[in-house]
Design a protein around this motif. Structure first.
Motif, PDB file in Angstrom:
ATOM      1  N   TRP A 180       0.865  -1.261   0.006  1.00 27.30           N
ATOM      2  CA  TRP A 180      -0.082   0.033  -0.003  1.00 27.30           C
ATOM      3  C   TRP A 180       0.789   1.189  -0.204  1.00 27.30           C
ATOM      4  O   TRP A 180       0.953   2.320  -0.655  1.00 27.30           O
ATOM      5  N   SER A 183       2.411   1.674  -3.475  1.00 27.19           N
ATOM      6  CA  SER A 183       1.515   2.070  -4.327  1.00 27.19           C
ATOM      7  C   SER A 183       0.990   3.732  -4.218  1.00 27.19           C
ATOM      8  O   SER A 183       0.714   4.168  -5.065  1.00 27.19           O
ATOM      9  N   ASN A 184       0.954   3.847  -3.077  1.00 25.00           N
ATOM     10  CA  ASN A 184       0.397   5.430  -2.651  1.00 25.00           C
ATOM     11  C   ASN A 184       1.266   6.377  -2.396  1.00 25.00           C
ATOM     12  O   ASN A 184       1.055   7.615  -2.565  1.00 25.00           O
TER      13      ASN A 184
END
Length: 363
Positions: A180, A183-184
């Motif tokens: 996460w 990805s962010n």
């Protein structure tokens, strides 16, 4: 190439080696790995003949490269790109070596691991050289027949895949959180920082620990010994303790925050999560956790170095285990997040691998 050429190591500083047939070495680089760039490729091209240096961008590339490696009978192969690259290579290699495979009956090559991944658990296990110079020297020494020793390593079998480690619970949660973060948050100027150790630290600080401070980490779990053989509880000294656990008997019943197993000691970044793994041939170390997040954080240095054995950590030797949680738990295989599972079977694979070890002493 996928990356632009950068400054390379001066080839005049690296000894030239003409590898003999018994020391012929193939080098497989995963160009999707963060640390495999044009500089690394160019540096290695100075010490490895062009025909022995392979670049893989996809599973299809990997399959074709392994066909070539087995056709040419390379006795040694280096993988560069982290634990996932090693895992992909080994699984495809054994697929091609299986009884119905194209290369049935051939002997698997010895495998070296270049320290080019993110966590590098395997690279730590075999004392691989660090930095550009260390990577080059490992390859040069292998081509010169100067590897200090070799280490036989068993593998786990999980859903038909071979891997050095896998787990359900907190460790899987951390890896899902790390994905996460990448990805962010790993964008722009933060991309390099958030794709390595900084990404793991950020995942722990901003995702994993806050989650477990406000949510229960313990879930009802039943673990049964498989039919492959007896299992044993392991004491802090690494020796079996108590009566053997017969095939089909329960190993554990109760609440857990983690159930994980491995055939080698390390997770990434030198984290000695399984201090007894690899000590008994043909067996995995199963580690069960009943700990709270604040306790883990308070003892993290000792846990990291494999020197913390509280009552909330239980260790076992086993050949096969069936793990069942009351609800789906975060799942990781070989350091890669694999979604959520409430049940999994872990066993020691029939095949093992022989690793090049640059420290010396071998099993």
């Amino acid at each position: 190439m996928l990356v632009q050429p950068l400054r390379s190591v001066d080839p005049r500083q690296v000894p030239s080696v003409s590898g003999s047939p018994e020391n012929k070495v193939a080098v497989l680089l995963n160009t999707n790995a963060r640390r495999v760039d044009a500089r690394v490729v160019k540096s290695l091209s100075h010490v490895v003949p062009e025909q022995d240096l392979f670049l893989s961008r996809s599973e299809l590339d990997c399959k074709r490269i392994i066909q070539t490696v087995l056709e040419r009978n390379y006795p040694m192969v280096f993988t560069g790109g982290g634990d996932g690259t090693f895992q992909g290579f080994v699984n495809e290699m054994f697929r091609q070596l299986e009884p119905r495979g194209r290369f049935s009956g051939k002997r698997a090559p010895r495998i070296g691991v270049l320290k080019l991944g993110t966590g590098n658990g395997l690279a730590n296990y075999v004392n691989a050289g660090a930095g550009d110079d260390g990577i080059l020297q490992d390859v040069v020494r292998a081509r010169a027949g100067e590897v200090p020793g070799y280490r036989r390593m068993d593998l786990l079998q999980v859903d038909g895949k071979r891997t050095p480690f896998a787990g359900l619970g907190v460790d899987g949660k951390l890896l899902n959180d790390y994905i996460w973060v990448k990805s962010n948050l790993a964008k722009g100027m933060l991309k390099r920082v958030m794709s390595g150790p900084g990404g793991y630290l950020s995942a722990v600080a901003f995702k994993t620990v806050p989650h477990y401070l406000t949510n229960s980490t313990w879930v009802e779990c039943e673990i049964t010994n498989g039919r492959a053989g007896e299992a044993y509880r392991v004491g802090p000294d690494g020796k079996p303790m108590g009566a053997p656990i017969a095939p089909g008997e329960k190993i554990f019943q109760g609440q857990l925050m983690m159930a994980a197993a491995a055939t080698m000691p390390f997770y990434g970044y030198g984290f000695r999560m399984f201090p007894f793994a690899g000590e008994r041939r043909g067996m995995m170390q199963l580690r069960l956790g009943q700990l709270h997040a604040p306790t883990i954080l308070a003892n993290l240095p000792k846990l990291w170095t494999g020197r913390w054995f509280p009552e909330g950590l239980q260790d076992f030797y086993a050949q096969e285990v069936h793990i069942r949680f009351a609800r789906a738990m975060p799942f990781q295989v070989g350091g890669d997040a694999a979604g959520y599972r409430d049940e999994v079977k872990l066993s020691v694979a029939q095949e093992s691998v022989e690793l090049l070890d640059f420290h010396g002493a071998m099993h």
